[in-house]
Scaffold this motif. Structure first.
Motif, short mmCIF file in Angstrom:
data_model
loop_
_atom_site.label_atom_id
_atom_site.label_comp_id
_atom_site.label_asym_id
_atom_site.label_seq_id
_atom_site.Cartn_x
_atom_site.Cartn_y
_atom_site.Cartn_z
N SER A 51 0.85 -1.20 0.00
CA SER A 51 0.00 0.00 0.00
C SER A 51 0.88 1.24 0.00
O SER A 51 2.02 1.21 0.46
CB SER A 51 -0.90 0.01 1.23
OG SER A 51 -1.81 -1.07 1.20
N HIS A 95 -2.45 -2.39 -3.14
CA HIS A 95 -3.66 -2.57 -2.34
C HIS A 95 -4.36 -1.27 -1.96
O HIS A 95 -5.56 -1.28 -1.71
CB HIS A 95 -3.31 -3.36 -1.07
CG HIS A 95 -2.84 -4.74 -1.34
ND1 HIS A 95 -2.14 -5.50 -0.43
CD2 HIS A 95 -2.95 -5.52 -2.46
CE1 HIS A 95 -1.84 -6.67 -0.96
NE2 HIS A 95 -2.32 -6.70 -2.19
N ASP A 96 -3.62 -0.17 -1.91
CA ASP A 96 -4.26 1.08 -1.50
C ASP A 96 -3.37 2.26 -1.88
O ASP A 96 -2.14 2.14 -1.90
CB ASP A 96 -4.51 1.09 0.01
CG ASP A 96 -5.37 2.25 0.47
OD1 ASP A 96 -6.16 2.77 -0.36
OD2 ASP A 96 -5.27 2.66 1.64
#
Length: 637
Positions: free
Chosen positions: A302, A352-353
């Motif tokens: 992330s 993921h982010d």
């Protein structure tokens, strides 16, 4: 600068040729050298300024020798409970002990004490009577002044007094910790460090704080809850680094706690510099034998693009910790980190982010915030977006597009939360269209929290009509794109202001939506939020008007059960709640009903009789069908 873990033992210290460290960092978390962990950032920042730092992760608080791994540091001890308040880490909202701890090797619970900053501070003070102790991290930050403690159900005094520490570095501490370190290194006594922004200290001479706002004394607040509400709102209105005033909280025996204004926000270049430090980006290898640290899996792939939040939710402590002014990293910094992620051996092509407290905030809410600060008694998005608000996703879109184009990147997710009212305030639909097309995988999690406007008012959230408009737009755009994607709303039960009437209204909304959430967050009164102040005092500190607060465990259980009314385990609680509120119209067989009537003994007898008859029928061979099929088979033959 050499890229390796900081020392965690005297042997590792000596391998570096050191005979003493300048600072010992004591952490309630295991040692993970990743910028998602506060201890990693603070220690690397100090290292970049030439200070020698050793880390003692999760010491045995029952053994005072565990704090003496490096001996006495030259300048002081830095103490943090970890990435979470230790009580939130240990206990659910029902005050039951959690079973696992993601910040501990193997996820084992129990490696840090309750009220960790207090326990660690006193443990150090037993051995090192005069060595400076500086608290940091979210536990110390949110307990820096008098605060309501949900787990003991008491108003507690500043954590500085109970821990035996000398200073608190509150908020995101890169600026203040460097100033503290340099002051100590210059020979200044820790008792004389009373002037640094982003710090809290103890004083006896009130004249030192001649320009401070004096809060009600701790004794006054203990006697009268409304005094605490008044004090809390004064604190809340003085969290801004530009407009916030110094605050003075009196205690017995002539002691005062002095809170200096928050540290100034980092510039984009300063943020880039912090995230460019030589983190190992994983946990210390000593944890490998125990199965590693579970929390790293959530953040390893992330990207942290921003800090701060001007959303203003009443139940969120970010205003007290990170502040309302958005601080961001440059595209270049984020792209460089993303490229490094793609070279990791276990990278599967998915980022993921890309976000922070609120993913789609990429600059301050308005131009004046970096000069004059955020408005003291007004919010940027609540109850309506401010006319000065800049609702614009262009910069975030450019960043996401660049990340999507990187070699080896298959998809870039956004998981850290989208502020949907900010999306609706943007007249350009490009962001929500690209969000649906590229950054969602079947479900988008959003946080309307409730549907009843009286409760949303207490929560500092937009009225329900805004969420309905967002949901309609999200559905329409997905249909246009030919994609089947859904919204997963986060909902909260038992928030101050929520009576049984509002809880039933929420259940009816979910009935009409045809959705029952798998998880429901019961309101959790964590330190230093407006909602927690309401919970403790029974008044809204913004208006000083009374607020209904569901407090009894049974009522809270009923409100929670109503959100999951389809779950058979909740039947009795839902039945009780509906009868108590006079809503028997929702008990029946109609489409509008939440539950069916309770069966009598006679009903159960005949139901059981019908069930057995059906079972018997199912066991009998279907002879006619067999004969007919055989006849057809012969005819075909």
């Amino acid at each position: 600068m050499e890229n390796r873990f900081l020392p965690v033992s005297r042997e590792e210290m000596r391998q570096r040729g050191w005979d003493q460290v300048d600072f010992v960092y004591v952490s309630g978390d295991a040692y993970v050298d990743h910028p998602s962990f506060g201890h990693a950032i603070i220690t690397r920042v100090l290292e970049s300024r030439g200070f020698r730092v050793g880390i003692i992760p999760q010491p045995d608080w029952k053994d005072k020798d565990s704090i003496a791994v490096f001996g006495e540091p030259r300048l002081g001890f830095l103490v943090s409970a970890g990435n979470m308040d230790s009580m939130v880490n240990h206990y659910s909202v029902s005050k039951k002990r959690r079973k696992t701890d993601a910040y501990t090797p193997g996820g084992i619970m129990g490696k840090r004490p309750d009220y960790a900053c207090i326990v660690y501070g006193n443990l150090i003070r037993q051995t090192y009577k005069n060595t400076p102790i500086i608290l940091g991290g979210i536990e110390a930050s949110l307990r820096r002044l008098a605060h309501y403690d949900y787990w003991s159900d008491k108003l507690k005094r500043s954590i500085l007094l109970d821990s035996g520490a000398d200073l608190i570095s509150y908020g995101m501490g890169e600026r203040s910790i460097v100033e503290i370190a340099e002051a100590l290194d210059a020979g200044l006594d820790v008792a004389d460090i009373t002037y640094i922004d982003g710090t809290v200290c103890k004083i006896r001479d009130k004249n030192i704080a001649y320009d401070a706002l004096e809060l009600p004394s701790f004794e006054e607040m203990k006697r009268e809850k409304r005094k605490y509400a008044e004090s809390f709102y004064t604190q809340y209105c003085n969290t801004d680094p530009f407009s916030g005033q110094r605050l003075l909280e009196p205690y017995e025996n002539g002691i005062y706690i002095l809170q200096n204004p928050a540290a100034k926000p980092l510039t984009t270049q300063e943020m880039d510099d912090v995230y460019a430090l030589p983190y190992m980006r994983t946990y210390h290898p000593m944890y490998e034998k125990d199965g590693g640290i579970p929390a790293i899996s959530e953040v390893k792939f992330s990207l942290i693009s921003n800090r701060g939040c001007f959303g203003g939710c009443s139940f969120c402590a970010l205003t007290f910790h990170q502040g309302r002014i958005i601080q961001v990293r440059s595209h270049e910094s984020l792209l460089e980190e993303a490229k490094a992620l793609t070279e990791e051996p276990d990278f599967k092509g998915y980022i993921h982010d890309v976000g922070g407290p609120t993913a789609n905030f990429r600059f301050p809410a308005c131009e004046k915030q970096l000069t004059y600060g955020a408005c003291r008694e007004k919010q940027c998005l609540f109850p309506k977006p401010c006319r000065n608000l800049r609702a614009d996703h262009k910069d975030y879109l450019k960043l996401l597009r660049k990340l999507r184009e990187l070699p080896k990147v298959k998809k870039v997710f956004i998981r850290s939360g989208i502020r949907f009212d900010y999306v609706m305030a943007d007249k350009d639909d490009t962001f929500i269209r690209e969000l649906c097309k590229y950054h969602v995988s079947g479900q988008l999690k959003v946080a309307p929290e409730h549907i009843a406007d009286p409760v949303l008012q207490m929560m500092g959230k937009p009225e329900n009509a805004v969420y309905r408009e967002f949901a309609a737009k999200y559905k329409k755009i997905n249909e246009q794109l030919g994609m089947k994607q859904y919204l997963v709303p986060y909902l909260m039960s038992s928030h101050p202001g929520s009576t049984m009437k509002e809880a039933i209204a929420l259940a009816e909304y979910l009935r009409d939506l045809g959705y029952m959430p798998e998880q429901v967050q019961d309101f959790y009164p964590t330190p230093s939020t407006i909602s927690t102040c309401m919970y403790y005092t029974g008044v809204d500190p913004r208006t000083m008007k009374p607020v209904y607060v569901p407090k009894s465990p049974h009522e809270k259980a009923m409100q929670r059960a109503l959100i999951q009314y389809r779950n058979p385990k909740n039947y009795e609680l839902v039945m009780e709640a509906l009868k108590k509120e006079g809503r028997e119209d929702l008990i029946g067989f109609g489409k509008h009903c939440l539950i069916r009537p309770r069966q009598t003994g006679e009903d159960r007898y005949y139901a059981e009789k019908r069930r057995k008859a059906q079972e018997e029928k199912n066991r009998k061979p279907r002879k006619k069908k067999t004969i007919r099929n055989t006849h057809k088979a012969k005819k075909r033959h």
